[in-house]
Design a protein around this motif. Structure first.
Motif, short mmCIF file in Angstrom:
data_model
loop_
_atom_site.label_atom_id
_atom_site.label_comp_id
_atom_site.label_asym_id
_atom_site.label_seq_id
_atom_site.Cartn_x
_atom_site.Cartn_y
_atom_site.Cartn_z
N GLU A 324 5.46 15.30 2.14
CA GLU A 324 5.87 15.60 3.51
C GLU A 324 5.02 14.75 4.45
O GLU A 324 4.00 15.20 5.01
CB GLU A 324 5.70 17.08 3.79
N PHE A 325 5.43 13.50 4.60
CA PHE A 325 4.66 12.57 5.43
C PHE A 325 5.57 11.42 5.83
O PHE A 325 6.44 11.00 5.06
CB PHE A 325 3.45 12.03 4.65
N ASP A 326 5.36 10.90 7.03
CA ASP A 326 6.11 9.74 7.53
C ASP A 326 5.53 8.48 6.89
O ASP A 326 4.41 8.08 7.22
CB ASP A 326 5.99 9.69 9.05
N MET A 327 6.29 7.85 5.98
CA MET A 327 5.76 6.70 5.25
C MET A 327 5.55 5.48 6.16
O MET A 327 4.72 4.63 5.86
CB MET A 327 6.67 6.36 4.08
N LYS A 328 6.30 5.40 7.26
CA LYS A 328 6.04 4.31 8.22
C LYS A 328 4.67 4.48 8.85
O LYS A 328 3.96 3.51 9.10
CB LYS A 328 7.13 4.29 9.29
N LYS A 329 4.31 5.73 9.12
CA LYS A 329 2.97 5.99 9.68
C LYS A 329 1.88 5.63 8.66
O LYS A 329 0.82 5.14 9.03
CB LYS A 329 2.84 7.45 10.09
N LEU A 330 2.16 5.87 7.37
CA LEU A 330 1.17 5.52 6.35
C LEU A 330 0.91 4.02 6.36
O LEU A 330 -0.24 3.58 6.24
CB LEU A 330 1.66 5.97 4.98
N TRP A 331 1.97 3.22 6.52
CA TRP A 331 1.79 1.77 6.55
C TRP A 331 1.02 1.33 7.80
O TRP A 331 0.12 0.49 7.71
CB TRP A 331 3.15 1.07 6.49
N SER A 332 1.32 1.90 8.94
CA SER A 332 0.58 1.52 10.15
C SER A 332 -0.88 1.95 10.04
O SER A 332 -1.79 1.24 10.51
CB SER A 332 1.23 2.13 11.39
N THR A 429 4.62 -9.09 6.39
CA THR A 429 3.22 -9.50 6.22
C THR A 429 3.05 -10.04 4.80
O THR A 429 3.91 -9.83 3.93
CB THR A 429 2.24 -8.32 6.41
N TYR A 430 1.92 -10.68 4.56
CA TYR A 430 1.67 -11.28 3.24
C TYR A 430 1.48 -10.23 2.15
O TYR A 430 1.52 -10.56 0.96
CB TYR A 430 0.45 -12.20 3.30
N HIS A 431 1.27 -8.96 2.54
CA HIS A 431 1.02 -7.93 1.53
C HIS A 431 2.01 -6.77 1.60
O HIS A 431 1.85 -5.78 0.91
CB HIS A 431 -0.40 -7.39 1.64
N ARG A 432 3.05 -6.91 2.39
CA ARG A 432 4.01 -5.80 2.54
C ARG A 432 4.71 -5.50 1.21
O ARG A 432 5.14 -4.37 0.96
CB ARG A 432 5.04 -6.16 3.62
N TRP A 433 4.83 -6.52 0.36
CA TRP A 433 5.52 -6.33 -0.92
C TRP A 433 4.72 -5.44 -1.89
O TRP A 433 5.25 -5.02 -2.91
CB TRP A 433 5.79 -7.69 -1.58
N MET A 434 3.48 -5.11 -1.51
CA MET A 434 2.65 -4.22 -2.32
C MET A 434 2.41 -2.87 -1.63
O MET A 434 1.46 -2.16 -1.94
CB MET A 434 1.30 -4.89 -2.60
N GLU A 435 3.30 -2.50 -0.72
CA GLU A 435 3.13 -1.26 0.03
C GLU A 435 3.04 -0.04 -0.88
O GLU A 435 2.40 0.96 -0.54
CB GLU A 435 4.30 -1.10 1.01
N VAL A 436 3.63 -0.12 -2.07
CA VAL A 436 3.67 1.02 -2.99
C VAL A 436 2.28 1.50 -3.42
O VAL A 436 2.14 2.66 -3.85
CB VAL A 436 4.53 0.66 -4.23
N VAL A 437 1.26 0.67 -3.28
CA VAL A 437 -0.07 1.07 -3.76
C VAL A 437 -0.97 1.68 -2.70
O VAL A 437 -2.03 2.23 -3.01
CB VAL A 437 -0.82 -0.14 -4.39
N VAL A 438 -0.58 1.62 -1.41
CA VAL A 438 -1.52 2.02 -0.37
C VAL A 438 -1.78 3.52 -0.38
O VAL A 438 -2.85 3.98 0.06
CB VAL A 438 -1.07 1.54 1.02
N GLY A 439 -0.81 4.32 -0.86
CA GLY A 439 -1.02 5.77 -0.86
C GLY A 439 -2.20 6.20 -1.70
O GLY A 439 -3.01 7.04 -1.29
#
Length: 498
Positions: A324-332, A429-439
């Motif tokens: 239960e979290f806004d994933m766009k907010k997680l990226w920002s 961005t140069y790292h957006r393709w790895m967004e799956v790991v930021v959580g």
């Protein structure tokens, strides 16, 4: 060659060099300490493997002169003989050839961080993980290649060039621990250290069919550094060809160090114990692509979903779940905190125009993003990070582990600097393709990168297995059971047979 048979060994019974480098790290340690093989035999075998494999992939850099390495190995044999005479134990890594990641400081070996600015930098002190590996008996043979400053999950730089994937050298090895993962996959190292801010222990593990572990924040002390309280996004951890090998290396790396006051004060010997346990009824939550939020290259989700059956084989129940979290907010949140830290670390070099001109564009961009931030931006991002942790904590009341892919695409063309799109969606961005790991990074929880099989074209991909905070041993236990059930690592690189 040139080594006498170990004490107690029958004439002609010495293992072949290829057999030595193919042993697990646990088996290698036992063979050295029982004197089934000598440290000089081990060193000779690994140097021969490096001579055979490294020109194909460029994974190990700053390789030290052979004569000096053989002399250090002979010294390890003498130390072992002396220890046996008085009944004293030696370290688990005694006689292991090791090449720390080139982000780690190593006395006597250049620590370039893949940057032309630091190509001749000789540290005055080892990083803590290097210091502990030496104390455990390892012989440092060189470094493993990394992207410049570790930025980007693709291992190339202007100092040493590009590291090729272990299964197809024309493809990316991932990063930033790309050299470490490839060295393991091709039997050039028994175990390897790496570090991870944005999947750097997880993605290269998945892309080279080995294991990489980002431990709980503080499990492995990061330092010595001049700042010891704020830097909690990136730190070091172990890699191995098996979870058991990885756990043994973690037992060397982990443990409190007074130089890093936030490090965890628990006995690292817990990671030397058998990893077997019963998983009947254990609950696994599959987060996948966050209900379509993340773009995925065709084949990734299918391959990873098929791998989930191995959790069921060991007794787990698996069901789809979403935080239960806004994933766009997680990226920002990620962009703010990463920019803040990179600007803090590399801002001094950026401030010098001559040095800035030698930094890759992505590093300059990161610093500039950080310099735009105000104190309020950083504090709000930290609050959002805390809210993300709480969202996961609520999930952990229902699930023992959370699982998702370790990358959003299969290994791409190594000539690219970074992928500009995934399945038709542009990467901004140069790292957006790895967004799956930021959580996993932002939560500070233990995350194990495990193989998930082979997608279209026979290229490897991986899964991330996330556990609750400080449940490192539990994550390794489920990873070990999954490894035994899946058998993915029995498929080795075709380069080994060439």
């Amino acid at each position: 060659p040139g080594c006498a048979a170990p004490a107690g060994a029958a004439a002609g019974s010495q293992p072949a060099q290829g057999e030595i480098t193919g042993w697990s790290a646990i088996r290698l340690s036992q063979a050295i300490q029982s004197r089934e093989v000598s440290c000089t035999e081990v060193m000779s075998a690994y140097l021969a493997q490096i001579d055979r494999m490294n020109p194909k992939v460029n994974a190990i850099v700053s390789l030290q002169p052979r004569d000096g390495l053989m002399a250090q190995a002979a010294q390890r044999d003498e130390q072992l003989a002396a220890a046996r005479r008085v009944g004293r134990a030696v370290g688990w890594m005694h006689g292991f050839p090791q090449a720390p990641k080139d982000l780690a400081n190593t006395v006597g070996i250049p620590s370039t961080q893949g940057s032309p600015i630091l190509k001749n930098y000789m540290p005055k002190a080892d990083s803590i993980v290097v210091e502990r590996a030496r104390k455990a008996g390892a012989v440092l043979i060189g470094k493993t290649n990394t992207p410049e400053f570790g930025l980007g999950s693709h291992t190339y730089n202007a100092v040493f060039g590009t590291t090729g994937n272990a299964f197809d050298p024309g493809r990316s090895a991932g990063g930033s621990s790309g050299g470490a993962a490839v060295s393991l996959a091709l039997n050039m190292l028994p175990v390897a250290d790496g570090s991870d801010m944005m999947g750097s222990l997880r993605n290269p593990a998945g892309w080279n069919n080995v294991f990489g572990f980002r431990p709980s924040s503080g499990r492995v002390p990061y330092g010595p550094t001049s700042e010891v309280f704020m830097q909690q996004l990136g730190y070091e951890g172990p890699m191995g060809r098996s979870v058991a090998d990885l756990a043994m290396l973690l037992s060397v790396q982990a443990g409190f160090d007074a130089r890093t006051p936030l490090s965890i004060d628990q006995d690292p010997a817990q990671f030397t114990r058998p990893l077997q346990r019963d998983f009947k009824g254990v609950r696994v939550g599959w987060m996948g692509d966050f209900n379509g939020y993340l773009p995925m290259e065709p084949g990734v989700m299918q391959t990873c979903t098929q791998a989930l059956k191995h959790f069921e084989t060991i007794g787990c129940t698996v069901e789809a779940v979403q935080p239960e979290f806004d994933m766009k907010k997680l990226w920002s949140t990620w962009l703010v905190l990463r920019g803040f830290f990179v600007a803090g670390i590399a801002g001094g070099m950026y401030a010098d125009p001559q040095l800035r001109a030698q930094m890759k564009p992505e590093a300059v961009w990161e610093v500039e993003q950080g310099l735009k931030l105000g104190a309020g931006d950083v504090y709000r991002a930290s609050m959002d990070r805390s809210a993300w942790y709480q969202a996961l904590a609520r999930l952990y009341t229902r699930y023992d582990y959370l699982v998702l892919p370790s990358a959003q695409m299969l290994p791409f063309d190594a000539k690219l600097t970074w992928p500009r799109s995934i399945d038709g969606k542009p990467m901004d961005t140069y790292h957006r393709w790895m967004e799956v790991v930021v959580g996993g990074t932002l939560a500070g929880v233990p995350v194990l990168g495990v193989p998930a099989g082979f997608g279209p074209g026979g290229l490897p991909i991986g899964l991330q297995v996330m556990g609750p905070a400080q449940a490192d041993l539990s994550v390794l236990q489920v990873g070990h059971a999954y490894e035994q059930a899946s058998g993915y690592t029995r498929r080795r690189s075709p380069l080994l047979a060439a």
